[in-house]
Design an enzyme around this catalytic site. Structure first.
Site, PDB file in Angstrom:
ATOM      1  N   GLU A   5       0.806  -1.306  -0.022  1.00 56.16           N
ATOM      2  CA  GLU A   5       0.005   0.042   0.028  1.00 56.16           C
ATOM      3  C   GLU A   5       0.768   1.247  -0.047  1.00 56.16           C
ATOM      4  O   GLU A   5       0.668   2.331  -0.750  1.00 56.16           O
ATOM      5  CB  GLU A   5      -0.774  -0.025   1.219  1.00 56.16           C
ATOM      6  CG  GLU A   5      -1.819  -1.254   1.300  1.00 56.16           C
ATOM      7  CD  GLU A   5      -1.438  -2.465   2.156  1.00 56.16           C
ATOM      8  OE1 GLU A   5      -2.220  -3.021   2.566  1.00 56.16           O
ATOM      9  OE2 GLU A   5      -0.270  -2.677   2.006  1.00 56.16           O
TER      10      GLU A   5
ATOM     11  N   ARG B 232      12.811 -23.838  -3.604  1.00 56.56           N
ATOM     12  CA  ARG B 232      13.838 -23.575  -2.653  1.00 56.56           C
ATOM     13  C   ARG B 232      13.526 -22.201  -2.197  1.00 56.56           C
ATOM     14  O   ARG B 232      13.434 -21.721  -1.327  1.00 56.56           O
ATOM     15  CB  ARG B 232      15.225 -23.761  -2.628  1.00 56.56           C
ATOM     16  CG  ARG B 232      15.398 -25.368  -2.671  1.00 56.56           C
ATOM     17  CD  ARG B 232      16.854 -25.624  -2.722  1.00 56.56           C
ATOM     18  NE  ARG B 232      17.184 -27.017  -3.022  1.00 56.56           N
ATOM     19  CZ  ARG B 232      18.506 -27.784  -3.514  1.00 56.56           C
ATOM     20  NH1 ARG B 232      19.409 -26.902  -3.810  1.00 56.56           N
ATOM     21  NH2 ARG B 232      18.641 -28.906  -3.632  1.00 56.56           N
TER      22      ARG B 232
END
Length: 369
Positions: free
Chosen positions: A46, A178
Site C-alpha cells: 500500500e 527452494r
C-alpha cells in the site's frame, strides 16, 4: 485486483515471514499508483502504491490482495497511510488471518469513513500465501515435498547413486521451489549420502516478471538428526544462510563441534530413534516459517506422507527406466491392500525441459469407488 495479484507474485522469494501482497490505486478509469511488498522489513504494498500516486490517491479506490494491516510491526500500519492519503474505498481480496489484524484493519478504515469490501478473487489471494495462512490459522507451516524419479518410479540405483535423475531445467525449477520456501528439511541420511547444498541459486532475470529473484533469501536448512551424528564438515554449513540441526539428544561434545562449525542445534521431542515430525513443524511454526520444502529420501518422505503432514507433492518424472532393483519413491510399509492406498488430487502437470513435473495434493479424490 488481477493486476494487484500479478504484482504480489513479484514478492515470491523475499517477503517471508510476511505475506506477499500487491496493491493498485484507481481513480476513475485510471491506475494512479501500484506497488507490492518486496522484502520483509521494507515498505508494504500500500505504501509503495501511495508513494507512486501522490496527491492522485485522494478519492481513489485501493485494490489490495490482503486486508491492510492496522498494527505497528517493523513498519507503521497501512491503514493509517490509506486514511492520511484520502482514499475513498478499499477492496481487499481476503481478510488477513493474522489475529493482530483479522477484520480490524477494515473496521479501522470504516471508522474513518472509507468504504470497504472483501472477497474479490479470494481463492487466488489464498494461493499467494498458503504458508502464511496456514501458520496464522494452525501455528504450523505449509509443507511441500519435492521428489524426482524415473518413469518407473525409482529415485536411486540400488547402490545409492542418484545424480542426476532429472535434467538441468528441472533442477533449476527446484531452486525456485527452494527460493519461495522459508526452510528446506532433509534427513541425516541424505546429508551423509549426497552432502547437499540445499540453498537457492536463482538467476537474476532481466525482465520485470522475474524481478523477485533479485530479492531471493536462502531458506533455513533443517537437518533431522536424532542422535546428532551430523558431519561437522558438511558443505551446507559453509554456504550463505543458516543450518539448523534438530535432534532428540545433544551430547555436549557433539553440540560444541557443530556450533563451532556454524550450525544451530536444537533438541525436540522424538521416539523410537526418530525425531517427531509434528514437533518439527511446531518448532518451525514458532520460528515464523511459512513454507517448508521437504527434500529427503524415501523414509522421511514416506513418514511425512503417512502422518498426513504433506500439503503438496511436487514430483519430477524423468524419461528413463532404472529397473526394479533401484530404490522407490516412498517407504510406506503399512500399505498392503488396495484400500490402503493414498489418493492424490492432481493440481498441475507440465513439461519442464526434458522432464514432467506433477503437482498433487494428498486426498481421496485420486481413488475410484
Amino acid at each position: 485486483m488481477a493486476r494487484a495479484m500479478k504484482l504480489a507474485w513479484r514478492g515470491l522469494y523475499g517477503t517471508h515471514p510476511n505475506p506477499r501482497v500487491g496493491c493498485v490505486l484507481v481513480r476513475g478509469d485510471e491506475i494512479v499508483g501500484e506497488g507490492y511488498h518486496r522484502k520483509a522489513g521494507g515498505a508494504h504494498a500500500e505504501r509503495h502504491a501511495l508513494e507512486v500516486a501522490g496527491e492522485r490517491a485522494r478519492g481513489a479506490t485501493a485494490y489490495v490482495t490482503l486486508e491492510p494491516c492496522c498494527h505497528q510491526g517493523r513498519t507503521p500500519p497501512c491503514t493509517d497511510a490509506l486514511i492520511a492519503a484520502g482514499v475513498s474505498r478499499v477492496v481487499a481480496a481476503m481478510v488477513d488471518p493474522n489475529p493482530l489484524v483479522s477484520g480490524n484493519g477494515l473496521a479501522r478504515l470504516r471508522q474513518a469513513g472509507i468504504e470497504t469490501e472483501a472477497g474479490c478473487l479470494e481463492k487466488q489471494a489464498e494461493a499467494l500465501n498458503p504458508g502464511f495462512i496456514r501458520r496464522m490459522r494452525t501455528g504450523r507451516p505449509y509443507v511441500r515435498c519435492k521428489l524426482a524419479m524415473s518413469l518407473d518410479g525409482r529415485t536411486a540405483m540400488a547402490s545409492g547413486e542418484s545424480q542426476w535423475i532429472t535434467g538441468p531445467k528441472a533442477r533449476e525449477d527446484v531452486h525456485r521451489l527452494r527460493g519461495r520456501s522459508d526452510a528446506v528439511v532433509t534427513g541425516l541420511g541424505t546429508v551423509v549420502a549426497d552432502d547437499p547444498s540445499l540453498n537457492a541459486r536463482l538467476p537474476v532475470a532481466q525482465d520485470s516478471d522475474d524481478e523477485a529473484a533479485a530479492h531471493c533469501l536462502h531458506p533455513l536448512r533443517v537437518v533431522l538428526d536424532p542422535q546428532l551424528n551430523m558431519p561437522e564438515n558438511a558443505g551446507m554449513a559453509r554456504l550463505p544462510g543458516d543450518t539448523l540441526v534438530l535432534c532428540t539428544a545433544a551430547p555436549a561434545e557433539r553440540r560444541e563441534l557443530l556450533e563451532t562449525a556454524g550450525m544451530e542445534v536444537v533438541e525436540i521431542a522424538g521416539s523410537g530413534g526418530r525425531v517427531s515430525l509434528g514437533a518439527v513443524l511446531d518448532h518451525l511454526g514458532g520460528r515464523q516459517i511459512n513454507e517448508v520444502l521437504i527434500e529427503a529420501g524415501a523414509t522421511l518422505a514416506g513418514a511425512a506422507l503417512d502422518q498426513g503432514l504433506i500439503d503438496e507433492l511436487v514430483v519430477y518424472i524423468a524419461p528413463h527406466i532404472m529397473g526394479d532393483g533401484a530404490r522407490g519413491l516412498f517407504c510406506l510399509p503399512g500399505l498392503e491392500r488396495m484400500q490402503d492406498r493414498i489418493g492424490l488430487e492432481i493440481l498441475d502437470i507440465r513439461v519442464v525441459g526434458r522432464d514432467i513435473r506433477v503437482t498433487a495434493r494428498p486426498g481421496e479424490s485420486g481413488l475410484s469407488a
